[in-house]
Design a protein around this motif. Structure first.
Motif, short mmCIF file in Angstrom:
data_model
loop_
_atom_site.label_atom_id
_atom_site.label_comp_id
_atom_site.label_asym_id
_atom_site.label_seq_id
_atom_site.Cartn_x
_atom_site.Cartn_y
_atom_site.Cartn_z
N LEU A 27 0.83 -1.21 0.00
CA LEU A 27 0.00 0.00 0.00
C LEU A 27 0.86 1.26 0.00
N ASP A 28 1.92 1.26 0.81
CA ASP A 28 2.80 2.42 0.86
C ASP A 28 3.48 2.66 -0.48
N ILE A 29 3.94 1.59 -1.12
CA ILE A 29 4.60 1.74 -2.42
C ILE A 29 3.61 2.28 -3.45
N LEU A 30 2.39 1.74 -3.47
CA LEU A 30 1.38 2.23 -4.42
C LEU A 30 1.04 3.69 -4.13
N ARG A 31 0.98 4.04 -2.86
CA ARG A 31 0.65 5.42 -2.48
C ARG A 31 1.75 6.39 -2.91
N VAL A 32 3.00 5.97 -2.76
CA VAL A 32 4.13 6.86 -3.06
C VAL A 32 4.49 6.84 -4.55
N GLU A 132 21.25 17.68 2.85
CA GLU A 132 20.52 18.92 3.15
C GLU A 132 19.13 18.67 3.71
N TRP A 133 18.69 17.38 3.73
CA TRP A 133 17.41 17.05 4.35
C TRP A 133 17.42 17.35 5.84
N VAL A 134 18.61 17.37 6.44
CA VAL A 134 18.70 17.61 7.88
C VAL A 134 18.12 18.98 8.24
N ASN A 135 18.14 19.92 7.32
CA ASN A 135 17.59 21.25 7.59
C ASN A 135 16.06 21.27 7.59
N GLY A 136 15.44 20.32 6.89
CA GLY A 136 13.98 20.30 6.82
C GLY A 136 13.34 19.28 7.73
N ALA A 137 14.06 18.20 8.03
CA ALA A 137 13.49 17.17 8.90
C ALA A 137 13.19 17.78 10.26
N PHE A 138 12.10 17.37 10.86
CA PHE A 138 11.72 17.99 12.12
C PHE A 138 11.10 17.00 13.08
N SER A 139 11.11 17.38 14.30
CA SER A 139 10.40 16.70 15.37
C SER A 139 9.71 17.79 16.17
N SER A 140 8.48 17.57 16.47
CA SER A 140 7.73 18.60 17.19
C SER A 140 6.79 17.92 18.17
N ARG A 177 11.96 15.83 -5.84
CA ARG A 177 11.17 15.66 -4.63
C ARG A 177 11.17 14.19 -4.24
N GLU A 178 11.53 13.92 -3.01
CA GLU A 178 11.62 12.56 -2.49
C GLU A 178 10.40 12.25 -1.62
N PRO A 179 10.05 10.97 -1.48
CA PRO A 179 8.98 10.62 -0.54
C PRO A 179 9.38 11.02 0.88
#
Length: 191
Positions: A27-32, A132-140, A177-179
């Motif tokens: 399902l995840d693969i089909l969704r992405v 550079e994903w480290v700048n956008g990845a977040f935890s909140s 753009r990556e999943p």
């Protein structure tokens, strides 16, 4: 506010179809990645085509995926896709169905385990792998004081935000753009 195109699952058989790790991955693969054949999904999951075909039929019988016959090049080729919208269920919908209650709880635990694994894998990467994903990845996180109804409203609003980002038109700006998995949990707890 009700989420548009959200299918509420109240049938334990459909929930049981979801409660299998390979089916969740399919399902995840089909969704992405979009529509696919059993052979392409078998390649992506390192599974036998017959095994993937079986699980696709289970998902199809439960209306969790649908065939996409317009993509087939001949009568033997079968393409599958996700229907539009998202899925939602609540363990409370199975209060009168003990087996359904167990399936719903098992599925929630399986999804939590999957989310934590993805999160641990991300944080286990070294800085070069994160790039550079480290700048956008977040935890909140945020402690809130809410009633059950307010928590439900917050859930609806978060779901609508996810839906809006998921439905947006992808700009044709040449950027890759990556999943990205974004997940949220909200439940009563004590600090």
């Amino acid at each position: 506010m009700a989420q548009q195109n959200t299918r509420k699952i109240t049938d334990s058989g459909t929930l049981a179809a979801l409660a299998h790790p390979l089916r969740r991955r399919l399902l995840d693969i089909l969704r992405v990645d979009g529509p696919a054949t059993a052979s392409s999904l078998a390649e992506k999951t390192d599974q036998a085509i017959a095994n993937v075909s079986h699980h696709l039929r289970v998902l199809g019988t439960s209306n969790l995926i649908e065939e996409a016959p317009e993509l087939a090049r001949d009568k033997r080729e079968r393409w599958w896709r996700m229907p539009t919208g998202s899925l939602r269920w609540s363990t409370s919908d199975f209060d009168d169905d003990p087996a359904g209650q167990v399936i719903a709880e098992t599925l929630q635990q399986m999804l939590l385990d999957q989310h934590i694994k993805i999160l641990r894998d991300w944080y286990g990467k070294d800085r070069d792998e994160q790039g550079e994903w480290v700048n956008g990845a977040f935890s909140s996180d945020k402690w809130l004081r809410l009633t059950p109804q307010e928590l439900f409203e917050l859930s609806e609003q978060v779901g609508e935000l996810f839906q809006r980002w998921g439905r947006r038109e992808i700009p044709d700006d040449g950027q890759q753009r990556e999943p990205v998995l974004v997940f949220a949990y909200g439940m009563p707890a004590k600090p």
